[in-house]
Design a protein around this motif. Structure first.
Motif, PDB file in Angstrom:
ATOM      1  N   LEU A 178       0.848  -1.182   0.000  1.00  7.26           N
ATOM      2  CA  LEU A 178       0.000   0.000   0.000  1.00  7.26           C
ATOM      3  C   LEU A 178       0.887   1.237   0.000  1.00  7.26           C
ATOM      4  O   LEU A 178       1.725   1.405   0.889  1.00  7.26           O
ATOM      5  N   GLN A 179       0.701   2.079  -1.010  1.00  9.04           N
ATOM      6  CA  GLN A 179       1.476   3.308  -1.137  1.00  9.04           C
ATOM      7  C   GLN A 179       0.520   4.494  -1.138  1.00  9.04           C
ATOM      8  O   GLN A 179      -0.302   4.653  -2.042  1.00  9.04           O
ATOM      9  N   LEU A 180       0.631   5.339  -0.108  1.00  9.23           N
ATOM     10  CA  LEU A 180      -0.200   6.530   0.019  1.00  9.23           C
ATOM     11  C   LEU A 180       0.693   7.749  -0.146  1.00  9.23           C
ATOM     12  O   LEU A 180       1.624   7.951   0.634  1.00  9.23           O
ATOM     13  N   THR A 181       0.415   8.545  -1.154  1.00  6.55           N
ATOM     14  CA  THR A 181       1.234   9.708  -1.468  1.00  6.55           C
ATOM     15  C   THR A 181       0.363  10.957  -1.535  1.00  6.55           C
ATOM     16  O   THR A 181      -0.719  10.928  -2.142  1.00  6.55           O
ATOM     17  N   GLN A 203       3.899   2.355   2.595  1.00  4.88           N
ATOM     18  CA  GLN A 203       4.627   3.594   2.353  1.00  4.88           C
ATOM     19  C   GLN A 203       3.652   4.760   2.450  1.00  4.88           C
ATOM     20  O   GLN A 203       2.665   4.818   1.723  1.00  4.88           O
ATOM     21  N   VAL A 204       3.950   5.669   3.360  1.00  3.18           N
ATOM     22  CA  VAL A 204       3.124   6.861   3.550  1.00  3.18           C
ATOM     23  C   VAL A 204       4.008   8.085   3.336  1.00  3.18           C
ATOM     24  O   VAL A 204       4.919   8.342   4.122  1.00  3.18           O
ATOM     25  N   ILE A 205       3.760   8.814   2.266  1.00  2.00           N
ATOM     26  CA  ILE A 205       4.487  10.060   1.979  1.00  2.00           C
ATOM     27  C   ILE A 205       3.472  11.188   2.053  1.00  2.00           C
ATOM     28  O   ILE A 205       2.640  11.359   1.162  1.00  2.00           O
ATOM     29  N   GLY A 206       3.509  11.919   3.146  1.00  2.00           N
ATOM     30  CA  GLY A 206       2.474  12.898   3.416  1.00  2.00           C
ATOM     31  C   GLY A 206       2.763  14.284   2.881  1.00  2.00           C
ATOM     32  O   GLY A 206       3.678  14.496   2.087  1.00  2.00           O
ATOM     33  N   GLY A 207       1.964  15.238   3.364  1.00  2.00           N
ATOM     34  CA  GLY A 207       2.108  16.627   2.957  1.00  2.00           C
ATOM     35  C   GLY A 207       2.639  17.488   4.079  1.00  2.00           C
ATOM     36  O   GLY A 207       2.231  18.637   4.218  1.00  2.00           O
ATOM     37  N   ASN A 227       8.191  -3.976   5.451  1.00  2.00           N
ATOM     38  CA  ASN A 227       8.745  -2.694   5.011  1.00  2.00           C
ATOM     39  C   ASN A 227       7.820  -1.566   5.453  1.00  2.00           C
ATOM     40  O   ASN A 227       6.656  -1.508   5.033  1.00  2.00           O
ATOM     41  N   LEU A 228       8.332  -0.661   6.286  1.00  2.00           N
ATOM     42  CA  LEU A 228       7.545   0.481   6.765  1.00  2.00           C
ATOM     43  C   LEU A 228       8.283   1.759   6.417  1.00  2.00           C
ATOM     44  O   LEU A 228       9.427   1.964   6.846  1.00  2.00           O
ATOM     45  N   HIS A 229       7.626   2.597   5.631  1.00  2.00           N
ATOM     46  CA  HIS A 229       8.217   3.857   5.159  1.00  2.00           C
ATOM     47  C   HIS A 229       7.253   4.984   5.513  1.00  2.00           C
ATOM     48  O   HIS A 229       6.131   5.048   4.989  1.00  2.00           O
ATOM     49  N   ILE A 230       7.694   5.909   6.377  1.00  2.00           N
ATOM     50  CA  ILE A 230       6.878   7.062   6.775  1.00  2.00           C
ATOM     51  C   ILE A 230       7.689   8.322   6.499  1.00  2.00           C
ATOM     52  O   ILE A 230       8.785   8.492   7.051  1.00  2.00           O
ATOM     53  N   THR A 251      12.958  -3.584   6.980  1.00  2.00           N
ATOM     54  CA  THR A 251      13.347  -2.253   6.506  1.00  2.00           C
ATOM     55  C   THR A 251      12.466  -1.199   7.155  1.00  2.00           C
ATOM     56  O   THR A 251      11.227  -1.260   7.030  1.00  2.00           O
ATOM     57  N   LEU A 252      13.091  -0.246   7.836  1.00  2.00           N
ATOM     58  CA  LEU A 252      12.370   0.865   8.465  1.00  2.00           C
ATOM     59  C   LEU A 252      12.951   2.170   7.931  1.00  2.00           C
ATOM     60  O   LEU A 252      14.155   2.414   8.044  1.00  2.00           O
ATOM     61  N   THR A 253      12.079   3.009   7.357  1.00  2.00           N
ATOM     62  CA  THR A 253      12.494   4.291   6.798  1.00  2.00           C
ATOM     63  C   THR A 253      11.637   5.406   7.408  1.00  2.00           C
ATOM     64  O   THR A 253      10.407   5.380   7.280  1.00  2.00           O
ATOM     65  N   LEU A 254      12.304   6.367   8.065  1.00  2.00           N
ATOM     66  CA  LEU A 254      11.631   7.519   8.670  1.00  2.00           C
ATOM     67  C   LEU A 254      12.331   8.778   8.171  1.00  2.00           C
ATOM     68  O   LEU A 254      13.504   8.995   8.469  1.00  2.00           O
ATOM     69  N   ILE A 255      11.615   9.611   7.404  1.00  2.00           N
ATOM     70  CA  ILE A 255      12.209  10.791   6.781  1.00  2.00           C
ATOM     71  C   ILE A 255      11.305  12.010   7.003  1.00  2.00           C
ATOM     72  O   ILE A 255      10.104  11.953   6.712  1.00  2.00           O
ATOM     73  N   ARG A 256      11.871  13.067   7.536  1.00  2.00           N
ATOM     74  CA  ARG A 256      11.176  14.343   7.712  1.00  2.00           C
ATOM     75  C   ARG A 256       9.845  14.183   8.452  1.00  2.00           C
ATOM     76  O   ARG A 256       8.778  14.542   7.959  1.00  2.00           O
ATOM     77  N   ASN A 257       9.940  13.655   9.635  1.00  2.00           N
ATOM     78  CA  ASN A 257       8.782  13.549  10.525  1.00  2.00           C
ATOM     79  C   ASN A 257       9.123  14.302  11.815  1.00  2.00           C
ATOM     80  O   ASN A 257       9.497  13.687  12.826  1.00  2.00           O
TER      81      ASN A 257
END
Length: 391
Positions: A178-181, A203-207, A227-230, A251-257
């Motif tokens: 599931l990819q939410l952009t 994958q959650v890439i928010g605003g 795989n968890l990408h926030i 795999t854990l990815t946390l960017i600009r939170n």
């Protein structure tokens, strides 16, 4: 009477008698006519009764055969004797009504009802129950999302969720990726997200401002998640025991939170994690803790903590990462002392833009035959060798 006349008379009578006897012997004896008619009518009645019995037996056998055939070929229906009345109604509505009117399906009522159904005892309806549950899990995201952005993804126009933008299903028809952009992201991650129990990648890439708030309590249901990408969200700090349930994550990815806090959940070090990427959000230096984790020492291949405002030093235990191939710690505030050894498997090292970092490169790093990239620009390190670059 003369004797001659008497003799002639007797002869005539005797001749007539013989003639009559002969006629009687040659002709058959016929029964009376009314007796023969009675026997013929009785025979016809018996024949008609026999024919009627045969026809009735044929009709009965035909009805029985048709009933058996109908039962044997009758298609499966949504209802099942082991389903409650409410569950039967929810399943019937999903099967019959939701395809033409997906937004009207009563997910708020039916989702908890169908989640409570034991699938092992309802194998006939299992796939449809799973489909309805997953549909409701995804529709909850749509219901709390930016309507214009989510509509552009083609969601909830039908119940064929595997064809929705950003949704990928596995061979069994369960949502696997599931990819939410942004702008197609919810204002917050709904609790119904936990209904997607077959999810392997999220994958959650928010605003930046959305999604916001805490992860839903049902998030721990995603036990298959690897795989968890926030990224770019306002999600708050991850629960400390989160990874006690999500044990499959590699795999854990946390960017600009920025609202996620500066500490990592303690349960993270229990995972056989292969890739940990945390960028552009502040962290309290986790290197001593991470490098002391037996699980991480054996499994970690990529460690990227760039632009996380790290302070302190790189511990000597960094060399305990037996499988580490990439160590990326650029754009931080790391200080000496510099470690005397690095992982022998290291291929890529990036420490650039740590202006307070000083010391001498260890010979093991200079002599490594596996190292392919070594970026040390804008640091106080000396003793350049091999591939290591200071500019």
């Amino acid at each position: 009477m003369s004797s001659k006349f008497r003799e002639d008379f007797d002869t005539s009578r005797f001749t007539k008698f013989l003639f009559d006897m002969r006629i009687q012997e040659e002709l058959p004896e016929w029964p009376p006519l009314h007796v023969q008619k009675r026997k013929s009518r009785r025979t016809r009645i018996i024949l008609l009764l026999c024919l009627l019995i045969i026809v009735l037996l044929f009709l009965i056998a035909n009805v029985i055969f048709l009933n058996i055939r109908v039962l044997s070929v009758q298609p499966a229906t949504p209802s099942s004797t082991s389903l409650s009345v409410n569950a039967q109604q929810c399943l019937s509505q999903y099967t019959l009504n939701a395809p033409s009117s997906p937004s009207s399906y009563p997910c708020s009522t039916c989702l908890p009802i169908l989640q409570a159904v034991p699938l092992s005892s309802n194998s006939q309806n299992a796939q449809q129950i799973i489909n309805a549950i997953q549909f409701c899990g995804l529709r909850a995201i749509f219901d709390t999302a930016n309507s214009q952005g989510q509509a552009s993804l083609g969601w909830v126009n039908d119940v064929k969720f595997c064809a929705w933008n950003g949704v990928t299903c596995d061979s069994s028809g369960s949502v696997a990726n599931l990819q939410l952009t942004f702008p197609g992201v919810p204002s917050s991650l709904p609790n119904e997200l936990g209904a997607l129990t077959g999810l392997k990648s999220l994958q959650v890439i928010g605003g930046n401002s959305i999604p916001a708030g805490a992860l839903p309590s049902s998030f721990t249901n995603l036990t298959d998640l690897s795989n968890l990408h926030i990224e770019a969200t306002s999600i708050t700090q991850l629960p400390d025991n989160l990874f006690s349930s999500l044990t499959a994550i590699t795999t854990l990815t946390l960017i600009r939170n920025p609202t996620m806090g500066s500490s990592l959940p303690s349960s993270l070090t229990q995972l056989p994690l292969q890739n940990l990427v945390i960028n552009s959000q502040s962290l309290t230096n986790p290197l001593p803790t991470l490098s002391s984790s037996p699980a991480f020492q054996a499994s970690l291949k990529l460690l990227d903590l760039s632009s996380t405002s790290l302070t302190g030093s790189i511990p000597n235990t960094i060399s305990s990462f037996a499988s580490l191939t990439q160590l990326l710690l650029s754009n931080n505030n790391l200080q000496p002392p510099f470690p005397s050894n690095f992982p022998p498997s290291l291929q890529i090292l990036n420490l650039q833009n740590n202006t307070g970092l000083s010391g001498t490169l260890p010979s093991s790093l200079c002599n490594s035959t596996l190292l392919t990239s070594c970026e040390l620009g804008s640091t106080g390190l000396i003793g350049g060798c091999g591939l290591c670059q200071f500019s």
